[in-house]
Design a protein around this motif. Structure first.
Motif, PDB file in Angstrom:
ATOM      1  N   SER A 200      21.756 -11.065  12.379  1.00  7.55           N
ATOM      2  CA  SER A 200      21.499 -10.538  11.031  1.00  7.55           C
ATOM      3  C   SER A 200      20.723 -11.564  10.195  1.00  7.55           C
ATOM      4  O   SER A 200      21.120 -12.720  10.066  1.00  7.55           O
ATOM      5  CB  SER A 200      22.837 -10.219  10.361  1.00  7.55           C
ATOM      6  N   GLU A 202      20.328 -11.413   6.999  1.00  6.50           N
ATOM      7  CA  GLU A 202      21.080 -11.665   5.757  1.00  6.50           C
ATOM      8  C   GLU A 202      22.033 -12.848   5.954  1.00  6.50           C
ATOM      9  O   GLU A 202      22.115 -13.752   5.135  1.00  6.50           O
ATOM     10  CB  GLU A 202      21.907 -10.435   5.327  1.00  6.50           C
ATOM     11  N   ARG A 203      22.752 -12.822   7.101  1.00  4.61           N
ATOM     12  CA  ARG A 203      23.716 -13.891   7.373  1.00  4.61           C
ATOM     13  C   ARG A 203      23.003 -15.241   7.506  1.00  4.61           C
ATOM     14  O   ARG A 203      23.427 -16.255   6.967  1.00  4.61           O
ATOM     15  CB  ARG A 203      24.487 -13.561   8.666  1.00  4.61           C
TER      16      ARG A 203
END
Length: 474
Positions: A200, A202-203
């Motif tokens: 991900s 975002e992570r």
């Protein structure tokens, strides 16, 4: 750590005897031979893997050795079975780096593991440092030999947070690495294949945005000296080859091997005065000492001194990564066989040094310190006691006198007399130790002039040697 613990890697000698293309080569003077061999050899870097316990340091280190052909499939299968028998399937790659039983049963690194691998342009020695807080002194000894650091951060949900929050080892390791002279840092976000992450963006971005200000406050120039990249240590994604777009469409940067290759090697002076802090010693047809050359070069047959006990020794043989070599220069990890001294007369922290311009041996010095975090209710003042770690020296010390406080903004000394300081302060002070220790001014030899102060298992301050007494015994 003995030789047998090192990973047995069979690869090219570093500065082997020069090939006799024509008769004259054999008669080259040593200095010319050195230049001749200098051009042939790959440069050498020590890489230390640091980070919170369980971030995946040993697994990433093991995977690098596997990908660079230092470990064969049969060995891997054996480790896989061993890990399965202990119901620890995902630990098998770490077994390449964690060789003793205690490390395998608990799944944590205790000693600083060592192994070697090569890329197109560089030879690397991996130092796999312990992440567990009980073993931070071992981590310090690993980082003090390192040129570059790979900070492994777990991308798994909850694990990054544990390592980063107060008391987590990620923060302490970064501060220590900076003090111990690890100038360049690769921040590797591992376990990206974990089901809580699934590559991900975002992570990954969240971790990068949280780490950046912290790295900056630890003294790293994030634009120049720090590089972030995502990997999976267990399956080896984005390590030797770039990650496939089908797995991670958003990553356009380098893979780990490319990033390691592109790091510029620190400049060291092969013709400077010889300095090799001793990290280990053993008996083997004479006395053998181990360490990393911080300055100068060593040749078979050289006469040197072991300081601080001023023992005159002769170099019988020089070994670099299992290979006997005639001479070796700065940055190399060596084993040197000596005559003229007994193994029991050498302690870790002693330094093998040139007879002309030997290293300084002192019991007190002036230091510039930055206070990180004192224990609760502790005041940093004259009389404060702590454990000093400087290159391979570990010695109890006492602050004798605070001389002046430095204004962090202007970097200039403040006018008012200083009696005590709090967290975050920068202060110049007199430090005293019980036994003679071998150190240099930071301005002359940065690697031998940086130190940390620890109390009750916590790093309380980092500092550099500002001045030495003029009568220091050399």
């Amino acid at each position: 750590m003995g030789i047998k613990d090192e990973v047995d890697t069979k690869y090219q000698p570093v500065w082997a005897e020069p090939k006799v293309k024509d008769k004259e080569v054999a008669f080259l003077e040593d200095a010319e031979a050195l230049d001749e061999m200098e051009t042939e050899k790959k440069c050498h870097l020590n890489v230390v893997f640091i980070g919170h316990v369980d971030a995946g340091k040993s697994t990433a280190g093991g995977q690098i050795l596997f990908l660079s052909g230092q470990v064969d499939d049969r060995t891997i299968q054996k480790y896989e079975k061993e890990a399965k028998d202990k119901s620890r399937e995902s630990w098998y790659m770490a077994y390449i780096m964690d060789t003793n039983e205690e490390e395998r049963v608990k799944g944590i690194t205790v000693e600083v593991g060592r192994a070697h691998f090569e890329t197109e342009t560089t030879r690397f020695t991996i130092l796999d440092a312990p992440g567990h807080k009980s073993y931070v002194p071992n981590m310090i000894s690993g980082a003090s030999q390192a040129d570059i650091g790979v900070l492994v951060i777990s991308g798994r949900k909850g694990e990054f947070e544990t390592g980063y929050e107060k008391g987590g080892q990620t923060r302490e390791h970064v501060q220590l690495a900076k003090t111990l002279g690890v100038m360049k840092l690769l921040v590797v976000v591992s376990k990206m294949d974990d089901h809580t992450v699934n590559w991900s963006k975002e992570r990954y971005d969240e971790i990068e945005s949280k780490m950046t200000p912290f790295l900056r406050s630890s003294g790293y120039n994030v634009k120049k000296d720090v590089q972030f990249l995502p990997i999976s240590g267990l399956v080896g994604t984005n390590m030797k080859t770039r990650v496939d777009k089908s797995i991670c469409p958003w990553w356009n940067g380098p893979c780990l091997f490319e990033a390691l290759d592109s790091i510029e090697v620190p400049l060291r002076d092969p013709k400077g005065p010889f300095r090799m802090p001793i990290i280990d010693k053993f008996k083997d047809m004479g006395t053998v000492v181990m360490g990393k050359v911080e300055s100068g070069s060593v040749h078979e047959g050289d006469s040197l001194l072991v300081m601080p006990n001023k023992a005159q020794v002769k170099v019988l043989a020089v070994y670099c990564d299992e290979n006997k070599v005639r001479c070796a220069g700065p940055g190399e990890n060596l084993r040197v066989r000596l005559s003229g001294i007994e193994e029991e007369d050498i302690l870790s922290g002693f330094v093998l040094t040139s007879v002309v311009k030997p290293i300084h041996a002192v019991t007190e010095f002036t230091a510039q310190l930055q206070i990180l975090e004192l224990l609760e209710n502790a005041i940093f003042t004259a009389g404060y006691k702590a454990v000093l770690h400087i290159h391979s020296v570990v010695e109890e010390c006492e602050i004798i006198e605070l001389l002046q406080q430095i204004d962090p903004k202007t970097k200039k000394p403040m006018k008012k007399k200083v009696l005590f300081v709090k967290n975050g302060a920068v202060v110049v002070c007199h430090v005293q130790v019980n036994n003679l220790i071998c150190i240099e001014k930071f301005s002359d030899f940065p690697q031998l002039g940086r130190f940390t102060l620890r109390t009750e298992g916590k790093t309380v301050a980092v500092g550099k040697v500002a001045d030495l007494p003029s009568s220091s015994s050399t």
